[in-house]
Design an enzyme around this catalytic site. Sequence first.
Site, short mmCIF file in Angstrom:
data_model
loop_
_atom_site.label_atom_id
_atom_site.label_comp_id
_atom_site.label_asym_id
_atom_site.label_seq_id
_atom_site.Cartn_x
_atom_site.Cartn_y
_atom_site.Cartn_z
N CYS A 51 0.83 -1.21 0.00
CA CYS A 51 0.00 0.00 0.00
C CYS A 51 0.86 1.26 0.00
CB CYS A 51 -0.91 -0.04 1.23
SG CYS A 51 -1.77 1.49 1.59
N CYS A 102 0.05 3.83 2.73
CA CYS A 102 0.52 3.31 4.03
C CYS A 102 1.98 3.65 4.24
CB CYS A 102 0.34 1.79 4.10
SG CYS A 102 -1.37 1.24 4.00
#
Length: 174
Positions: free
Chosen positions: A97, A100
């Site tokens: 991600c 993230c």
Amino acid sequence: MSVEISLKVSTVLTGRAGVAHSKHPFCSKEKLHLPNFKGTNNLSSLSVSPSSNRGSRIICKAREAVDGVQVVTDSNWNNLVIASENPVLVEFWAPWCGPCRMIAPVVDELAKEYTGKITCFKLNTDDCPSIATQYGIRSIPTVLFFKNGERKESIIGAVPKSTLTATIEKYLEA
């Protein structure tokens, strides 16, 4: 991550062999058992005593383990998050991600800034999908705040540090 695993002690000995002296206020007289190696003074233990200052020092890097964001899993979730006496921030993330990876350094900074006031964890949703499902995590990154074992608030997406700071402050005051 346990403190026992991440505790690293380095010594610099300038006094008599086998004795290290520390100026650290939390240090008490202890024996550290060291393995024997060829070519050394064959010390089998090291006495640590705060009473002398001959230039010896002990450097403890255990604080790094406590200051940073720790990993939480299914097996330790209840002990670390739900049973925590401090407010808890949990970042739900995955290695693939991109957002993230953008928010991770922000959470790391907050963990260091609020050491002792809150506890910060990260949970990999790929490794622990049951916790993510239990809390209805459908997008990552998601940051959940817990206080007294109860979920208080969630923030979805890679938000600025100020957004997370304002939420932390709200639960520190309450």
